[in-house]
Design a protein around this motif. Structure first.
Motif, PDB file in Angstrom:
ATOM      1  N   ILE A  54       0.862  -1.170   0.000  1.00 33.32           N
ATOM      2  CA  ILE A  54       0.000   0.000   0.000  1.00 33.32           C
ATOM      3  C   ILE A  54       0.902   1.224   0.000  1.00 33.32           C
ATOM      4  N   SER A  55       0.590   2.218  -0.826  1.00 34.75           N
ATOM      5  CA  SER A  55       1.405   3.424  -0.849  1.00 34.75           C
ATOM      6  C   SER A  55       0.554   4.625  -1.223  1.00 34.75           C
ATOM      7  N   TYR A  56       1.105   5.816  -0.953  1.00 38.74           N
ATOM      8  CA  TYR A  56       0.459   7.054  -1.399  1.00 38.74           C
ATOM      9  C   TYR A  56       1.532   8.005  -1.921  1.00 38.74           C
ATOM     10  N   SER A  57       1.172   8.738  -2.976  1.00 36.13           N
ATOM     11  CA  SER A  57       2.117   9.634  -3.654  1.00 36.13           C
ATOM     12  C   SER A  57       1.826  11.098  -3.382  1.00 36.13           C
ATOM     13  N   ARG A  58       0.833  11.361  -2.556  1.00 35.04           N
ATOM     14  CA  ARG A  58       0.529  12.719  -2.128  1.00 35.04           C
ATOM     15  C   ARG A  58      -0.280  12.642  -0.851  1.00 35.04           C
ATOM     16  N   TYR A  59      -0.284  13.708  -0.086  1.00 36.59           N
ATOM     17  CA  TYR A  59      -1.112  13.749   1.110  1.00 36.59           C
ATOM     18  C   TYR A  59      -2.587  13.782   0.715  1.00 36.59           C
ATOM     19  N   GLY A  60      -3.436  13.253   1.606  1.00 33.49           N
ATOM     20  CA  GLY A  60      -4.866  13.298   1.337  1.00 33.49           C
ATOM     21  C   GLY A  60      -5.626  12.296   2.171  1.00 33.49           C
ATOM     22  N   GLY A  61      -6.871  12.056   1.798  1.00 33.01           N
ATOM     23  CA  GLY A  61      -7.735  11.135   2.504  1.00 33.01           C
ATOM     24  C   GLY A  61      -7.420   9.684   2.159  1.00 33.01           C
ATOM     25  N   PRO A  62      -8.245   8.755   2.639  1.00 38.69           N
ATOM     26  CA  PRO A  62      -7.991   7.328   2.392  1.00 38.69           C
ATOM     27  C   PRO A  62      -7.911   6.964   0.911  1.00 38.69           C
ATOM     28  N   ASP A  63      -8.551   7.771   0.051  1.00 40.68           N
ATOM     29  CA  ASP A  63      -8.568   7.447  -1.373  1.00 40.68           C
ATOM     30  C   ASP A  63      -7.205   7.582  -2.034  1.00 40.68           C
ATOM     31  N   VAL A  64      -6.232   8.242  -1.373  1.00 39.12           N
ATOM     32  CA  VAL A  64      -4.899   8.349  -1.984  1.00 39.12           C
ATOM     33  C   VAL A  64      -4.103   7.056  -1.817  1.00 39.12           C
ATOM     34  N   LEU A  65      -4.593   6.139  -0.976  1.00 40.85           N
ATOM     35  CA  LEU A  65      -3.897   4.867  -0.771  1.00 40.85           C
ATOM     36  C   LEU A  65      -4.110   3.958  -1.981  1.00 40.85           C
ATOM     37  N   GLU A  66      -3.019   3.417  -2.495  1.00 34.73           N
ATOM     38  CA  GLU A  66      -3.070   2.546  -3.666  1.00 34.73           C
ATOM     39  C   GLU A  66      -2.410   1.214  -3.346  1.00 34.73           C
ATOM     40  N   TYR A  67      -2.998   0.154  -3.869  1.00 37.32           N
ATOM     41  CA  TYR A  67      -2.430  -1.196  -3.716  1.00 37.32           C
ATOM     42  C   TYR A  67      -1.804  -1.598  -5.035  1.00 37.32           C
ATOM     43  N   GLY A  68      -0.523  -1.988  -4.993  1.00 35.85           N
ATOM     44  CA  GLY A  68       0.134  -2.396  -6.231  1.00 35.85           C
ATOM     45  C   GLY A  68       1.593  -2.696  -6.012  1.00 35.85           C
ATOM     46  N   ASP A  69       2.326  -2.804  -7.105  1.00 36.02           N
ATOM     47  CA  ASP A  69       3.738  -3.157  -7.058  1.00 36.02           C
ATOM     48  C   ASP A  69       4.593  -1.953  -6.695  1.00 36.02           C
ATOM     49  N   VAL A  70       5.547  -2.167  -5.805  1.00 34.06           N
ATOM     50  CA  VAL A  70       6.541  -1.162  -5.459  1.00 34.06           C
ATOM     51  C   VAL A  70       7.913  -1.828  -5.460  1.00 34.06           C
ATOM     52  N   ARG A  71       8.952  -1.008  -5.376  1.00 28.81           N
ATOM     53  CA  ARG A  71      10.316  -1.540  -5.378  1.00 28.81           C
ATOM     54  C   ARG A  71      10.574  -2.374  -4.131  1.00 28.81           C
TER      55      ARG A  71
END
Length: 311
Positions: free
Chosen positions: A4-21
């Motif tokens: 789980i990651s986020y690329s900007r501040y914000g609410g729960p909707d900024v959380l993304e599930y996917g591939d990371v390093r």
């Protein structure tokens, strides 16, 4: 790896599930295969940018500081842990980036301890932040000793429920504030529950007419100020929620990683002194729902995110 990651501040909707390093394992770290990570209010406060003044984000940020799992690779200078060891950690660093809501996390040795044998991975993941906060506040800040009367706010929550158990272990009497549906839970931990809301001060005074010896504030604002008025002469006040507590003669405290304190908590868990109540679990991909539930502030015990390894 998945995370789980986020690329900007914000609410729960900024959380993304996917591939990371995949994480790199430093000399003084171990790579942990994550089995569970718990949710704390600080996680969504970080996500919303409230801690930007003290913690630089390195986007994308993987949230989470609590973790339980299994060592799969020790760093080149690590001799204390080996592959296969079950561990827990309060894996906080001085920046936001490499959190625990992931399949793997590189954990600094200074944050690590052996997982209590009698706790599940889900329970163990809920111990580090709340346990260290309560342990350090009671023993190092409020200096609670046998015979003290301690007021603990939000006593059914993660930090509060741990503080009730630890204060009782130290020989103190505990008055714990909680909503009515959580009173039985507070009693089961050894505390005397009192309801939040109007008349709280009078209800506390009825139980402690001479005042409380120590007040553990987890809410801040009016609750913190009221706590100052409920102290006995020479009573101690500390807050984890409101820096303004210093203006009322108290101390503000922010928990820190400490492997020795964490191992002490693990020992207490194995002795049955403290337990971790997990109220709800979510799979990793539903971390946003876990954040939303945490932000409601009505949880009894801990919310935990789990990683399914199919075993």
């Amino acid at each position: 790896m998945k995370a789980i990651s986020y690329s900007r501040y914000g609410g729960p909707d900024v959380l993304e599930y996917g591939d990371v390093r995949d994480p790199k394992v430093g000399p003084d770290s171990v790579l942990v295969k994550v089995r569970a990570a718990s949710v704390n209010p600080v996680d969504w406060k970080c996500r919303e940018g409230h801690l930007d003044g003290i913690l630089d984000p390195v986007f994308p940020v993987i949230p989470g500081w609590d973790v339980s799992g299994v060592v799969v690779q020790p760093g080149v200078s690590v001799t204390e842990f080996a592959v296969g060891d079950e561990v827990i950690a309060y894996a906080r660093e001085d920046f936001l980036s490499r959190g625990t809501f992931a399949e793997y996390v590189a954990v600094p040795l200074r944050t690590l301890a052996r997982k209590p044998l009698n706790l599940s991975f889900e329970q163990a993941a809920g111990l580090p932040l709340v346990g260290l906060t309560a342990y350090q506040m009671l023993t190092k800040v409020l200096d609670v000793t046998a015979g003290d009367t301690v007021l603990v706010h939000a006593a059914a929550g993660g930090v509060g429920s741990m503080a009730v158990q630890l204060a009782r272990h130290l020989g103190a009497r505990v008055i714990g504030t909680a909503s009515e549906p959580h009173h039985d839970f507070v009693r089961s931990l050894g505390g005397d529950p009192v309801s939040h809301g109007e008349g709280l001060a009078e209800r506390v005074r009825a139980l402690a007419p001479e005042g409380v010896d120590a007040a553990f504030d987890t809410i801040g604002g009016d609750t913190m100020r009221m706590s100052a008025d409920l102290l006995a002469p020479e009573g101690r006040l500390a807050s984890i929620a409101d820096p303004d507590v210093v203006g009322f003669g108290g101390r503000y405290y922010f928990v820190r990683p400490d492997p020795y304190d964490l191992q002490s908590l693990c020992d207490l868990a194995e002795q049955g002194v403290v337990s971790v109540h997990v109220s709800e679990t979510f799979p990793l991909e539903r971390a946003a729902d876990a954040h939303r539930l945490s932000a409601e502030g009505r949880t009894q015990g801990k919310i935990v995110v789990t990683v399914d390894w199919g075993d």
